[in-house]
Design an enzyme around this catalytic site. Structure first.
Site, short mmCIF file in Angstrom:
data_model
loop_
_atom_site.label_atom_id
_atom_site.label_comp_id
_atom_site.label_asym_id
_atom_site.label_seq_id
_atom_site.Cartn_x
_atom_site.Cartn_y
_atom_site.Cartn_z
N GLU A 62 0.86 -1.19 0.00
CA GLU A 62 0.00 0.00 0.00
C GLU A 62 0.89 1.23 0.00
O GLU A 62 1.73 1.41 0.88
CB GLU A 62 -0.95 0.04 1.20
N GLU A 87 4.76 5.06 3.56
CA GLU A 87 4.18 6.35 3.95
C GLU A 87 5.31 7.32 4.29
O GLU A 87 6.28 6.96 4.95
CB GLU A 87 3.24 6.18 5.14
N ASP A 114 9.69 7.88 0.01
CA ASP A 114 9.02 7.92 -1.29
C ASP A 114 8.91 6.51 -1.83
O ASP A 114 9.91 5.79 -1.97
CB ASP A 114 9.84 8.81 -2.23
N ASP A 136 -2.76 12.45 -3.61
CA ASP A 136 -2.98 13.89 -3.75
C ASP A 136 -3.21 14.23 -5.23
O ASP A 136 -2.36 13.92 -6.07
CB ASP A 136 -1.75 14.65 -3.23
N LYS A 140 -4.16 22.09 -9.18
CA LYS A 140 -3.75 23.21 -10.02
C LYS A 140 -2.91 22.71 -11.19
O LYS A 140 -2.03 21.86 -11.01
CB LYS A 140 -2.95 24.22 -9.19
N ASP A 173 -11.20 10.49 -5.73
CA ASP A 173 -12.50 11.17 -5.72
C ASP A 173 -12.42 12.49 -6.46
O ASP A 173 -13.37 13.27 -6.45
CB ASP A 173 -12.98 11.39 -4.29
#
Length: 223
Positions: A62, A87, A114, A136, A140, A173
């Site tokens: 994950e 993470e 990373d 994320d 923009k 989402d």
């Protein structure tokens, strides 16, 4: 082509633009104590991963597990599968360490860094599932270059899948990010379907998103 790349550590000069905001301050003394006392025992050295690879042992990864709730639920449901959680933020790692202690979990290893640096160091054909849940979206346009999902990233992940039926599960989402991923896989001819898997587990982020009336898409991407 799948091959081990240049070895990177957290102290090396970054090869990639960060796909995360640089913040890593631990909240609370208890979390700091957990990191100091327990992280070493559950940290994965990518160069040692072959110790956990065997024909009868499933490995699942994950990437960006956030608060760790999905990772822990998976580990509890599948005690014979080794889960590797990647993470960058120590608060999420501390949450997982707390759950490991509470539930006596034996099948979770952690990588603080990373994910791309981890992936470049591990062998090909080892993971049965790779989860990338709600990365994320960098909404923009000037920040799109920081998005984690790219053709290079997908090909790196696909090279680490164990079999043709192994999957990468990407959920988002963010409508524009979903469209971007859809076009990316279609234009590159990568085998994929858009659907929620039968064993889907809700994440904390997803529940917050649903409360705001946002829907999400799941991409199942194959080797």
């Amino acid at each position: 082509m799948c091959a081990k790349g240049i070895l990177y550590t957290n102290s090396d000069k970054p090869r990639y633009l960060p796909s995360f905001v640089k913040r890593n301050r631990l909240k609370g003394t208890a979390r700091k104590e957990l990191i100091n006392s327990d992280l070493g025992a559950f940290s994965l050295n990518p160069q040692d991963i072959e110790e956990y690879i065997s024909p009868n042992n499933e490995l699942k990864l994950e990437i960006g597990f956030g608060d760790g709730s999905h990772l822990i639920k998976r580990a509890l449901l599948e005690p014979t599968t080794l889960f590797i959680g990647c993470e960058i933020y120590l608060n999420g790692i501390a949450n997982v360490l707390k759950a490991i202690g509470r539930y006596n979990i034996k099948n979770v290893m952690l990588f603080n860094g990373d994910a791309r640096n981890l992936l470049e160091q591990v062998p090909c054909n080892i993971f049965t599932t790779i989860y990338v849940l709600f990365p994320d979206p960098w909404p923009k346009k000037k920040h799109h270059k920081r998005r984690l999902v790219s053709l290079e990233f997908l090909n790196l992940l696909r090279g680490k899948l164990k079999t043709n039926s192994s999957t990468i599960l990407i959920a988002t989402d963010h409508q524009d990010y979903a469209l971007y991923i859809q076009r990316l896989v279609e234009n590159s001819g990568i085998k994929s379907v858009i659907r929620k898997p039968d064993d889907w587990i809700e994440t904390k982020y997803q529940m917050k998103s649903a409360a705001l009336g946002l829907d999400f898409k799941c991409f199942l991407i194959y080797k």
